[in-house]
Design a protein around this motif. Sequence first.
Motif, PDB file in Angstrom:
ATOM      1  N   ALA A 149       0.833  -1.201   0.000  1.00  0.00           N
ATOM      2  CA  ALA A 149       0.000   0.000   0.000  1.00  0.00           C
ATOM      3  C   ALA A 149       0.868   1.251   0.000  1.00  0.00           C
ATOM      4  O   ALA A 149       0.506   2.273  -0.609  1.00  0.00           O
ATOM      5  CB  ALA A 149      -0.924  -0.011   1.215  1.00  0.00           C
ATOM      6  N   MET A 150       2.021   1.185   0.624  1.00  0.00           N
ATOM      7  CA  MET A 150       2.908   2.361   0.650  1.00  0.00           C
ATOM      8  C   MET A 150       3.472   2.652  -0.735  1.00  0.00           C
ATOM      9  O   MET A 150       3.718   3.815  -1.078  1.00  0.00           O
ATOM     10  CB  MET A 150       4.013   2.172   1.690  1.00  0.00           C
ATOM     11  N   HIS A 153       0.508   4.343  -2.515  1.00  0.00           N
ATOM     12  CA  HIS A 153       0.304   5.723  -2.073  1.00  0.00           C
ATOM     13  C   HIS A 153       1.295   6.678  -2.733  1.00  0.00           C
ATOM     14  O   HIS A 153       0.945   7.762  -3.199  1.00  0.00           O
ATOM     15  CB  HIS A 153       0.445   5.805  -0.550  1.00  0.00           C
ATOM     16  N   ARG A 154       2.546   6.254  -2.761  1.00  0.00           N
ATOM     17  CA  ARG A 154       3.570   7.116  -3.379  1.00  0.00           C
ATOM     18  C   ARG A 154       3.331   7.224  -4.891  1.00  0.00           C
ATOM     19  O   ARG A 154       3.564   8.284  -5.490  1.00  0.00           O
ATOM     20  CB  ARG A 154       4.967   6.544  -3.094  1.00  0.00           C
ATOM     21  N   HIS A 157       0.712   9.703  -5.385  1.00  0.00           N
ATOM     22  CA  HIS A 157       1.230  11.041  -5.084  1.00  0.00           C
ATOM     23  C   HIS A 157       2.071  11.577  -6.245  1.00  0.00           C
ATOM     24  O   HIS A 157       1.930  12.740  -6.641  1.00  0.00           O
ATOM     25  CB  HIS A 157       2.068  10.966  -3.812  1.00  0.00           C
ATOM     26  N   GLU A 158       2.907  10.741  -6.800  1.00  0.00           N
ATOM     27  CA  GLU A 158       3.833  11.225  -7.837  1.00  0.00           C
ATOM     28  C   GLU A 158       3.187  11.333  -9.207  1.00  0.00           C
ATOM     29  O   GLU A 158       3.525  12.231  -9.991  1.00  0.00           O
ATOM     30  CB  GLU A 158       5.052  10.299  -7.930  1.00  0.00           C
ATOM     31  N   PRO A 212      -3.910   2.737   0.370  1.00  0.00           N
ATOM     32  CA  PRO A 212      -5.165   2.819  -0.384  1.00  0.00           C
ATOM     33  C   PRO A 212      -5.615   1.485  -0.995  1.00  0.00           C
ATOM     34  O   PRO A 212      -6.356   1.510  -1.978  1.00  0.00           O
ATOM     35  CB  PRO A 212      -4.770   3.800  -1.495  1.00  0.00           C
ATOM     36  N   ASP A 261      13.608   5.513  -4.806  1.00  0.00           N
ATOM     37  CA  ASP A 261      12.275   5.651  -5.408  1.00  0.00           C
ATOM     38  C   ASP A 261      11.517   4.343  -5.209  1.00  0.00           C
ATOM     39  O   ASP A 261      11.801   3.351  -5.873  1.00  0.00           O
ATOM     40  CB  ASP A 261      12.419   5.974  -6.897  1.00  0.00           C
ATOM     41  N   ILE A 262      10.538   4.363  -4.328  1.00  0.00           N
ATOM     42  CA  ILE A 262       9.813   3.134  -3.979  1.00  0.00           C
ATOM     43  C   ILE A 262       8.885   2.700  -5.109  1.00  0.00           C
ATOM     44  O   ILE A 262       8.461   1.550  -5.148  1.00  0.00           O
ATOM     45  CB  ILE A 262       9.024   3.358  -2.660  1.00  0.00           C
ATOM     46  N   THR A 263       8.572   3.593  -6.045  1.00  0.00           N
ATOM     47  CA  THR A 263       7.617   3.242  -7.108  1.00  0.00           C
ATOM     48  C   THR A 263       8.279   2.434  -8.223  1.00  0.00           C
ATOM     49  O   THR A 263       7.590   1.894  -9.073  1.00  0.00           O
ATOM     50  CB  THR A 263       6.968   4.487  -7.737  1.00  0.00           C
TER      51      THR A 263
END
Lengths: 397, 141
Positions: A149-150, A153-154, A157-158, A212, A261-263
Amino acid sequence: MSQKRDAAIVGIHEYPSRDVEGEVSPLQIKAESAAIALADAGLTWSDVDAIYDAGEGGGMAGLTMAEYFGLSPRVINTTNVGGSSYEYHAAHASRDIKAGKARVALLTYGSTAHSNARAIGVGGRGGASMHPAENMDAYAGMTLIANYAMVAHRHMHEYGTTSEQLAEISVATRMHAMRNPEAVKAMEDLEFLDIRETTIADVVNSRMIADPLHLLECCMISDGGGAVVIAAPEVARNCKKPPVWILGSGEATKYPMNGGDITTSAAAQSGPLAFAEAGVTPAEIDVAMIYDSFSITVLALLEDLGFCPKGEGGRWVEGGRLRFDRPSDGPALNTDGGGLSSNHPGMRGIFLLLEATRQLRGESTAQVADAKLAIAHGNGGMLGSRHAAGTIILGSD
Amino acid sequence: MNDPVRPLPRTDEFDTQEFWAGTKEKEFRYQQCRNCDTVIFYARRHCTGCVDGDLEWKIASGRATLYTYSVVRQSYHPFFRNQVPYAVAWIDLEEGPRILSNVVGVSDPLKDIHIGMRLELEWEEHDALCIPLFRPSTESS
């Protein structure tokens, strides 16, 4: 173009039950699947000279599984990188066969995660262990779902990604699952409440588990297993089923980095390696078997594998693009129903190879017309922290 | 029967014991290499940036930014099941370390937390160590 024809998948079996009610062991699932996969290829136990095992059957897996199967392999490989282990095994088997160290490789998986009532998704990952990273993380109460989920979320956001866009992945895989009798049976056995094709509204209105991510964006927890037999060209040419060639592979890892960058996942490294070796591009792929632990896993991996630019995955998947019956739009996603709607016993990577093979043989229940090229991408570990990526490109003759 | 408690780290784990010893003094300790400037976190004995590393312990200010988070609605863990909804987050300290922790000190985690918000360190006291948590910054930006 002359593509590699070094090794091929020649036999497969997917263990049909997702709920063995505690009456079958993981070892029994592995051995039964192995026997049926060997028969599928027209081979037998004595043909196997290499075993690949992630160790889920117990310690010293290379030794104990050889004995359990009753084999005397000359190659043993016990790589365990979680759910992506089987893509690594396929890559390593291909290399070992090319090097002349093996002729017939056997990969197996068996799990009774559901019968064991393992709370994979929302269980506490607490209890400090002696690994330093675990000793830093355990106190925060991050569930597995919260980890993914984190990432979501990112990503939102990005790039402005929405829950409705992520829901496209759940909707497409459920559509495919409803065509697969084993997936429907799985959902019945695991007591899904409302077994039918879903809408985007169904997904975003389902219960929030960890913002989310909603319930219908999370994979099931099932029992299951399977086996894959990989053979050298001279063996493959004489097997019962048409060979499915391993054209390319890539491996990579990613872990938390200060300022990272976690995405973006390790697929951004493993994907290009596999495509380059196979000599094909993402645009040519007919079937994408992408590890769907959660909706966001697929979205991030599709981007990282090059099906669309980073950050554009949300818009790219809109409008049912991933359905099996829209081949002109790019690859069909997880045509067996995936982890979201067919099975997820903990390490799902073997099922990616199984369904990709079925597609390239023309045996899928959501068959993509004239499928020639498939990708199987496993993500082991956790997308939002440390994970291993294994990419395999498969092609039919 | 005792109430369930937060899972606490071991203070004898070889790599991270210095970090956890620091929390007793309410110091957030991290490492930086004198040779190549790489910030190491979680703690290790070797530099991940160079092979002739010379690591030095430093203390972070506690000023931080929220990189990403999730509000957990469902947990089966004996302690955390009673904490829902609670926020887990990856948090970037000003000096570089990124840590997994919780965002606390908000009245509604579903409304009062957002990516990019400024945070500050808050210590949760236990017998053998303190746990680093983060709350919204009280500094004017």
